[in-house]
Design a protein around this motif. Structure first.
Motif, PDB file in Angstrom:
ATOM      1  N   ARG A  79      91.630 -30.411  25.091  1.00  0.00           N
ATOM      2  CA  ARG A  79      91.195 -31.592  25.840  1.00  0.00           C
ATOM      3  C   ARG A  79      91.384 -32.860  25.013  1.00  0.00           C
ATOM      4  NH1 ARG A  79      86.397 -29.880  26.851  1.00  0.00           N
ATOM      5  NH2 ARG A  79      87.054 -28.753  28.705  1.00  0.00           N
ATOM      6  N   PHE A  80      91.003 -32.811  23.754  1.00  0.00           N
ATOM      7  CA  PHE A  80      91.153 -33.968  22.866  1.00  0.00           C
ATOM      8  C   PHE A  80      92.622 -34.357  22.728  1.00  0.00           C
ATOM      9  CE2 PHE A  80      91.691 -35.976  18.723  1.00  0.00           C
ATOM     10  CZ  PHE A  80      90.697 -36.949  18.749  1.00  0.00           C
ATOM     11  N   LYS A  81      93.479 -33.349  22.473  1.00  0.00           N
ATOM     12  CA  LYS A  81      94.917 -33.615  22.296  1.00  0.00           C
ATOM     13  C   LYS A  81      95.556 -34.106  23.586  1.00  0.00           C
ATOM     14  CE  LYS A  81      95.555 -30.231  18.614  1.00  0.00           C
ATOM     15  NZ  LYS A  81      96.104 -28.910  18.267  1.00  0.00           N
ATOM     16  N   MET A  82      95.191 -33.480  24.707  1.00  0.00           N
ATOM     17  CA  MET A  82      95.772 -33.868  25.979  1.00  0.00           C
ATOM     18  C   MET A  82      95.343 -35.276  26.375  1.00  0.00           C
ATOM     19  SD  MET A  82      95.737 -31.862  29.651  1.00  0.00           S
ATOM     20  CE  MET A  82      96.260 -30.308  28.933  1.00  0.00           C
ATOM     21  N   LEU A  83      94.074 -35.601  26.186  1.00  0.00           N
ATOM     22  CA  LEU A  83      93.601 -36.952  26.495  1.00  0.00           C
ATOM     23  C   LEU A  83      94.341 -37.998  25.660  1.00  0.00           C
ATOM     24  CD1 LEU A  83      89.765 -36.364  26.868  1.00  0.00           C
ATOM     25  CD2 LEU A  83      91.313 -37.227  28.642  1.00  0.00           C
ATOM     26  N   GLY A  84      94.560 -37.698  24.399  1.00  0.00           N
ATOM     27  CA  GLY A  84      95.305 -38.619  23.536  1.00  0.00           C
ATOM     28  C   GLY A  84      96.708 -38.866  24.051  1.00  0.00           C
ATOM     29  N   ALA A  85      97.384 -37.792  24.460  1.00  0.00           N
ATOM     30  CA  ALA A  85      98.748 -37.917  24.977  1.00  0.00           C
ATOM     31  C   ALA A  85      98.768 -38.698  26.290  1.00  0.00           C
ATOM     32  CB  ALA A  85      99.365 -36.534  25.171  1.00  0.00           C
ATOM     33  N   LEU A  86      97.819 -38.417  27.163  1.00  0.00           N
ATOM     34  CA  LEU A  86      97.763 -39.102  28.462  1.00  0.00           C
ATOM     35  C   LEU A  86      97.495 -40.596  28.288  1.00  0.00           C
ATOM     36  CD1 LEU A  86      95.769 -36.340  30.347  1.00  0.00           C
ATOM     37  CD2 LEU A  86      98.152 -36.988  30.812  1.00  0.00           C
ATOM     38  N   LYS A  87      96.603 -40.928  27.384  1.00  0.00           N
ATOM     39  CA  LYS A  87      96.317 -42.341  27.126  1.00  0.00           C
ATOM     40  C   LYS A  87      97.523 -43.022  26.466  1.00  0.00           C
ATOM     41  CE  LYS A  87      92.375 -43.616  25.554  1.00  0.00           C
ATOM     42  NZ  LYS A  87      91.235 -43.736  24.645  1.00  0.00           N
ATOM     43  N   GLN A  88      98.191 -42.312  25.577  1.00  0.00           N
ATOM     44  CA  GLN A  88      99.338 -42.883  24.860  1.00  0.00           C
ATOM     45  C   GLN A  88     100.463 -43.293  25.810  1.00  0.00           C
ATOM     46  OE1 GLN A  88     100.494 -40.600  21.419  1.00  0.00           O
ATOM     47  NE2 GLN A  88     102.479 -41.602  21.273  1.00  0.00           N
ATOM     48  N   VAL A  89     100.661 -42.524  26.897  1.00  0.00           N
ATOM     49  CA  VAL A  89     101.741 -42.860  27.830  1.00  0.00           C
ATOM     50  C   VAL A  89     101.303 -43.869  28.897  1.00  0.00           C
ATOM     51  CG1 VAL A  89     102.939 -40.681  27.436  1.00  0.00           C
ATOM     52  CG2 VAL A  89     101.385 -40.897  29.405  1.00  0.00           C
ATOM     53  N   GLY A  90     100.037 -44.273  28.859  1.00  0.00           N
ATOM     54  CA  GLY A  90      99.618 -45.362  29.724  1.00  0.00           C
ATOM     55  C   GLY A  90      98.674 -45.050  30.855  1.00  0.00           C
ATOM     56  N   PHE A  91      98.150 -43.837  30.930  1.00  0.00           N
ATOM     57  CA  PHE A  91      97.170 -43.550  31.985  1.00  0.00           C
ATOM     58  C   PHE A  91      95.899 -44.352  31.722  1.00  0.00           C
ATOM     59  CE2 PHE A  91      99.811 -39.784  32.755  1.00  0.00           C
ATOM     60  CZ  PHE A  91      99.910 -39.855  34.145  1.00  0.00           C
ATOM     61  N   LYS A  92      95.407 -45.014  32.767  1.00  0.00           N
ATOM     62  CA  LYS A  92      94.226 -45.873  32.652  1.00  0.00           C
ATOM     63  C   LYS A  92      93.108 -45.440  33.594  1.00  0.00           C
ATOM     64  CE  LYS A  92      97.038 -49.576  31.129  1.00  0.00           C
ATOM     65  NZ  LYS A  92      97.300 -50.926  30.928  1.00  0.00           N
ATOM     66  N   ARG A  93      93.313 -44.325  34.291  1.00  0.00           N
ATOM     67  CA  ARG A  93      92.293 -43.743  35.169  1.00  0.00           C
ATOM     68  C   ARG A  93      92.276 -42.245  34.886  1.00  0.00           C
ATOM     69  NH1 ARG A  93      89.897 -45.671  39.168  1.00  0.00           N
ATOM     70  NH2 ARG A  93      90.152 -43.757  40.361  1.00  0.00           N
ATOM     71  N   ILE A  94      91.217 -41.783  34.226  1.00  0.00           N
ATOM     72  CA  ILE A  94      91.144 -40.391  33.779  1.00  0.00           C
ATOM     73  C   ILE A  94      89.769 -39.823  34.114  1.00  0.00           C
ATOM     74  CG2 ILE A  94      91.268 -38.844  31.786  1.00  0.00           C
ATOM     75  CD1 ILE A  94      93.023 -40.997  30.398  1.00  0.00           C
ATOM     76  N   GLY A  95      89.771 -38.661  34.740  1.00  0.00           N
ATOM     77  CA  GLY A  95      88.537 -37.941  35.022  1.00  0.00           C
ATOM     78  C   GLY A  95      88.536 -36.643  34.240  1.00  0.00           C
ATOM     79  N   VAL A  96      87.414 -36.329  33.618  1.00  0.00           N
ATOM     80  CA  VAL A  96      87.331 -35.136  32.774  1.00  0.00           C
ATOM     81  C   VAL A  96      86.307 -34.165  33.352  1.00  0.00           C
ATOM     82  CG1 VAL A  96      86.877 -34.268  30.442  1.00  0.00           C
ATOM     83  CG2 VAL A  96      87.934 -36.528  30.747  1.00  0.00           C
ATOM     84  N   ALA A  97      86.754 -32.953  33.624  1.00  0.00           N
ATOM     85  CA  ALA A  97      85.885 -31.879  34.098  1.00  0.00           C
ATOM     86  C   ALA A  97      85.915 -30.746  33.077  1.00  0.00           C
ATOM     87  CB  ALA A  97      86.360 -31.380  35.465  1.00  0.00           C
ATOM     88  N   GLY A  98      85.127 -29.736  33.297  1.00  0.00           N
ATOM     89  CA  GLY A  98      85.082 -28.612  32.373  1.00  0.00           C
ATOM     90  C   GLY A  98      86.374 -27.819  32.317  1.00  0.00           C
ATOM     91  N   THR A  99      87.119 -27.795  33.422  1.00  0.00           N
ATOM     92  CA  THR A  99      88.328 -26.959  33.478  1.00  0.00           C
ATOM     93  C   THR A  99      89.604 -27.726  33.781  1.00  0.00           C
ATOM     94  OG1 THR A  99      87.927 -26.483  35.815  1.00  0.00           O
ATOM     95  CG2 THR A  99      87.028 -24.908  34.184  1.00  0.00           C
ATOM     96  N   PHE A 100      89.510 -29.038  33.940  1.00  0.00           N
ATOM     97  CA  PHE A 100      90.722 -29.816  34.221  1.00  0.00           C
ATOM     98  C   PHE A 100      90.528 -31.278  33.832  1.00  0.00           C
ATOM     99  CE2 PHE A 100      88.235 -30.327  38.074  1.00  0.00           C
ATOM    100  CZ  PHE A 100      88.436 -31.656  38.440  1.00  0.00           C
ATOM    101  N   ILE A 101      91.667 -31.975  33.750  1.00  0.00           N
ATOM    102  CA  ILE A 101      91.682 -33.425  33.552  1.00  0.00           C
ATOM    103  C   ILE A 101      92.440 -34.026  34.732  1.00  0.00           C
ATOM    104  CG2 ILE A 101      92.543 -35.322  32.128  1.00  0.00           C
ATOM    105  CD1 ILE A 101      92.241 -33.457  29.688  1.00  0.00           C
TER     106      ILE A 101
END
Length: 117
Positions: A79-101
């Motif tokens: 989750r930490f690594k994936m969130l970093g990658a998603l933010k790096q490419v420009g995602f500005k709307r992110i929802g975090v659940a226990g089993t998905f982003i």
């Protein structure tokens, strides 16, 4: 698109509907996958209105516009690594659940937000 097939974004009740996804989000997800360095499983991409209702999605869901994706993720390290990658490419709307982003690029909604389910 290098890391995904368009049918990974299909609504389960409409084969071929992954083609209704916005090109920008597809390219952003592909770039994030490269940075992340591991496969990403799309749980939900495009949704028909009926499928969105079936899964409990809100009527204003960005999935029905082809502007959102839910990516499987169930452990804190990924989750930490994936969130970093998603933010790096420009995602500005992110929802975090226990089993998905969830990510979306819906410009009609508040930007620069991260929420939890």
């Amino acid at each position: 698109m290098k890391y995904f097939k368009i049918n990974e974004f299909d609504s389960p009740d409409e084969p071929g509907s992954g083609s209704k996804m916005n090109d920008e989000i597809i390219h952003m997800l592909d770039a994030a996958r490269k940075i992340y360095g591991k496969p990403m499983k799309i749980n939900s991409g495009y949704r028909t209105i009926s499928h969105n209702k079936k899964v409990g999605g809100v009527s204003s869901s960005s999935h029905i516009k082809g502007l959102a994706a839910d990516i499987a993720c169930s452990n804190s390290v990924d989750r930490f690594k994936m969130l970093g990658a998603l933010k790096q490419v420009g995602f500005k709307r992110i929802g975090v659940a226990g089993t998905f982003i969830h990510v979306d690029i819906d410009k009609d909604k508040t930007q620069n937000v991260i929420w939890t389910y």
